[in-house]
Design a protein around this motif. Structure first.
Motif, PDB file in Angstrom:
ATOM      1  N   ASN A  28      16.053  37.272  25.762  1.00  0.00           N
ATOM      2  CA  ASN A  28      17.443  37.602  26.104  1.00  0.00           C
ATOM      3  C   ASN A  28      17.719  37.416  27.577  1.00  0.00           C
ATOM      4  N   ARG A  29      16.752  37.735  28.439  1.00  0.00           N
ATOM      5  CA  ARG A  29      16.944  37.548  29.880  1.00  0.00           C
ATOM      6  C   ARG A  29      16.804  36.071  30.275  1.00  0.00           C
ATOM      7  N   LYS A  32      20.659  31.525  28.925  1.00  0.00           N
ATOM      8  CA  LYS A  32      21.812  31.262  29.778  1.00  0.00           C
ATOM      9  C   LYS A  32      22.928  30.675  28.937  1.00  0.00           C
ATOM     10  N   ALA A  98      12.629  46.351  32.674  1.00  0.00           N
ATOM     11  CA  ALA A  98      13.733  45.414  32.906  1.00  0.00           C
ATOM     12  C   ALA A  98      13.600  44.733  34.261  1.00  0.00           C
ATOM     13  N   ARG A 102      13.004  40.719  34.922  1.00  0.00           N
ATOM     14  CA  ARG A 102      13.940  40.018  35.811  1.00  0.00           C
ATOM     15  C   ARG A 102      13.197  39.329  36.942  1.00  0.00           C
TER      16      ARG A 102
END
Length: 156
Positions: A28-29, A32, A98, A102
């Motif tokens: 999910n991260r 794009k 998270a 990231r």
């Protein structure tokens, strides 16, 4: 943001192949412009390469990389009486994960290389061995918190 009650956390479903919530979070991260199938393809190719290069379970390597990149403390700017202090605070485990994901993806995007699969593969392998840019970022955040330990009394 609602002032009445905190919204309930949504449970993320595990990904279809490895049956891991962490893999789904990374995808999910990585995604794009809503192109989840492309993100899955990149990540699964990277997992295949990680398995070939390390001769280990790729999910374990990714979990170790995220665990190594997870910060335990961070600094938060707090304004007290006209001056701003960098106050060290403990990191919630969900926020730590998270942040680690990231930082791993930011550092793999900034890597020099030909394609995203190789950059992703190398960054996860480096982070699982406690090297790489994401680990450097975590150490930098820990150093900042250590340097500003005197302002811990302003914690909220």
């Amino acid at each position: 943001m609602s002032r009445r009650r905190t919204p309930t956390k949504r449970q993320l479903s595990p990904d279809p192949i490895y049956d891991s919530r962490l893999v789904h979070m990374v995808v999910n991260r990585l995604m794009k412009n809503g192109k989840k199938s492309l993100a899955y393809r990149l990540f699964y190719e990277s997992m295949k390469k990680i398995g070939e290069m390390t001769q280990q379970d790729p999910v374990k390597v990714v979990e170790q990389a995220v665990r190594n990149a997870t910060p335990s403390v961070e600094v938060k700017a707090r304004r007290i009486g006209g001056s701003t202090y960098q106050v060290p605070i403990e990191v919630n485990p969900e926020r730590g994960t998270a942040l680690a994901i990231r930082w791993l993806l930011i550092s793999c995007r900034s890597r020099s290389g030909r394609n995203m699969v190789s950059k992703l593969t190398n960054e996860f392998i480096d982070a699982s061995k406690n090297t790489g840019n994401a680990i450097r970022k975590r150490d930098e955040v820990h150093r900042m918190a250590e340097a500003n330990k005197a302002f811990a009394k302003y914690r909220f």
